[in-house]
Design an enzyme around this catalytic site. Structure first.
Site, short mmCIF file in Angstrom:
data_model
loop_
_atom_site.label_atom_id
_atom_site.label_comp_id
_atom_site.label_asym_id
_atom_site.label_seq_id
_atom_site.Cartn_x
_atom_site.Cartn_y
_atom_site.Cartn_z
N ASN A 16 56.06 82.99 51.75
CA ASN A 16 57.42 83.24 51.26
C ASN A 16 57.42 83.44 49.75
O ASN A 16 56.63 82.83 49.03
CB ASN A 16 58.33 82.05 51.59
CG ASN A 16 59.78 82.39 51.37
OD1 ASN A 16 60.39 83.10 52.17
ND2 ASN A 16 60.35 81.93 50.26
N ASP A 37 75.22 78.46 36.93
CA ASP A 37 74.77 79.35 38.00
C ASP A 37 75.59 80.63 37.99
O ASP A 37 76.31 80.92 37.02
CB ASP A 37 74.82 78.62 39.36
CG ASP A 37 73.71 79.12 40.28
OD1 ASP A 37 73.61 80.35 40.46
OD2 ASP A 37 72.95 78.31 40.82
#
Ligand SMILES: Cc1cc2nc3c(=O)[nH]c(=O)nc-3n(C[C@H](O)[C@H](O)[C@H](O)COP(=O)(O)O)c2cc1C
Length: 447
Positions: free
Chosen positions: A141, A253
């Protein structure tokens, strides 16, 4: 293909702004990055106080530049991503990699890691592509993760419960730390692939290689069991601890607000490799680059899902006002009244973080918020055309949601013309074309 080859191409096209004034990694570089947000140029900081290293920023800041990196026209972008997701191809492995020009012990204080916003917990790496494989070696991944600097050899990694989190949990259950490579300064196709929500088990390096038409090369790390792009600027080799966790954050974020502080795992950085004259890559949290990289692949998922329930999808925009993540505007052709509501349901299922979605007809420009608002004003009736879903999982990044569980409410707006009323009722009035008046207008406006 490498980031620096792409930068060479962008230099020729006059897309790089060289910043030669001295600037600090503490707030100054992020302030300049923010000043240029939503504008075109790539920024190259060539005089970073206390460091020899140059910093490049805003590389994937526009859709046009992402398309230039992939060598495609904008109207091919979704199709190209879908192609690469469905036919990943393993990259070539090489031994004498450019990134191995200099290898040595870890010391994070050597790198110009930026502190971005006033209340940040400290310096953070924000452009890192993290590779890991499962303890049984069967699943690989690659994903993008923010990494908070704790000291010279330790980072805190933010793991949203997705694939890297799953690999880390599997390693933890086996009582093992998880080996990772952390690559900084990679080709935009690698950033885009790593931001793509492909199924567990599909390696995003293979997706990047498909996007790059077989021009991605990987190299084996020296001290951990991991691969990294051979042409990366800088690679940190590390292990995500099975046991050590720390408070991570606060940190800004994608919404531009502070994410909550959570216990997150610690990465021990064991060694580094880099090009001799390596570049460090900056990426502004909540900037258009962050929003585009996060949002674009999800626009593709929405486009695919909605295409299954209506005859035609024209465009999907995860709008900047919705932080490139929480708001979608989708233009469609419907066959029957009610199709637009199915389009809304399809969109929510395709992108679970989506909070508000508006479906419009094809005459509405999804990138023009005034046009979208006009459709809502003239084609939408709340008593019939509103869909509200309560207590559903959404984004933990939304300050108004439950940020621990992600539970939230979602709202869908069907702002398409109802078929029950004549089409003419919803047509935009037009003024017939008159050459002489148009010439006068051009003279007056200078356009
Ligand atoms: C700039 C940027 C920063 C990101 N930061 C994080 C992060 O800190 N933690 C995280 O879990 N995902 C983060 N993401 C999102 C993941 O990289 C993205 O959801 C990816 O598709 C997840 O990979 P996976 O599908 O293999 O789980 C970030 C994405 C971008 C573009």
């Amino acid at each position: 293909m490498s980031l620096r080859e792409f930068l060479g191409q962008m230099e020729k096209e006059n897309q790089i702004r060289h910043v030669k004034d001295a600037v600090s990694t503490l707030f100054e570089i992020s302030l300049i990055m923010k000043g240029f947000d939503n504008q075109c140029p790539i920024l190259l900081f060539e005089n970073v106080e206390d460091f020899e290293t140059n910093i490049v920023a805003n590389v994937c800041g526009t859709r046009q530049r992402i398309c230039a990196a992939l060598g495609i026209d904008e109207d091919r972008l979704y199709a190209r991503l879908i192609e690469a997701w469905s036919s990943p191809r393993n990259p070539k492995i090489i031994e004498n990699a450019p990134v191995k020009e200099s290898t040595g012990k870890a010391d994070l204080s050597r790198f110009p890691i930026l502190t971005h916003f006033g209340k940040d917990a400290g310096p953070y790496i924000t452009s890192a592509v993290v590779y890991a494989k499962s303890v049984d070696g069967k699943v690989e991944n690659v994903s993008v993760h923010r990494l908070q600097v704790l000291d010279k050899t330790h980072l805190a990694i933010r793991l949203v419960p997705r694939h890297l989190f799953k690999l880390w949990k599997m390693a933890k259950e086996a009582g093992k730390d998880l080996d990772v490579s952390i690559s900084i300064g990679v080709h935009p196709a690698v950033m885009l692939a790593a931001s793509s929500p492909v199924p567990f088990g599909v390696s995003e390096f293979a997706v990047a290689n498909a996007l790059m038409r077989d021009h991605l090369r990987l190299v084996e790390c020296e001290n951990v069991e991991a691969w990294a792009p051979a042409d990366a600027e800088l690679v940190l080799e590390g292990r995500i601890s099975a046991t050590k966790e720390v408070n991570e954050g606060p940190f800004v974020d994608v919404t531009g607000t502070y994410d909550i502080v959570r216990k997150q795992p610690v990465v021990e950085v064991v060694s580094v490799m880099h090009r001799k004259d390596f570049l460090y890559q900056g990426l502004l949290p909540s900037g258009s680059e962050h929003r585009l990289l996060m949002g674009l692949p999800h626009e593709v998922l929405i486009w695919e899902a909605v295409s299954k329930v209506v005859p035609k999808v024209y465009a999907v925009n995860l709008s900047m006002g919705g932080s490139g993540w929480l708001h979608a505007i989708i233009s469609i052709d419907k066959q029957l009244d009610g199709d637009a509501k199915n389009a809304l349901l399809g969109a929510f299922a395709a992108h679970p973080s989506l909070k508000h979605a508006v479906v419009v007809d094809s005459d509405i420009n999804v990138y023009d918020s005034a046009d979208v608002e006009w459709a809502v004003a003239t084609r939408f009736q709340a008593s019939k055309d509103l869909v509200v879903i309560k207590n559903v999982r959404g984004s933990t990044l939304d300050s108004s949601a439950d940020q621990e569980t992600g539970l939230t409410s979602k709202m869908g707006i069907d702002a398409t013309r109802p078929f029950a009323k004549p089409k003419e009722k919803f047509e935009r009035a037009n003024i017939p074309s008159r050459k002489r008046a148009e010439t006068v207008l051009r003279k007056l406006t200078g356009l």
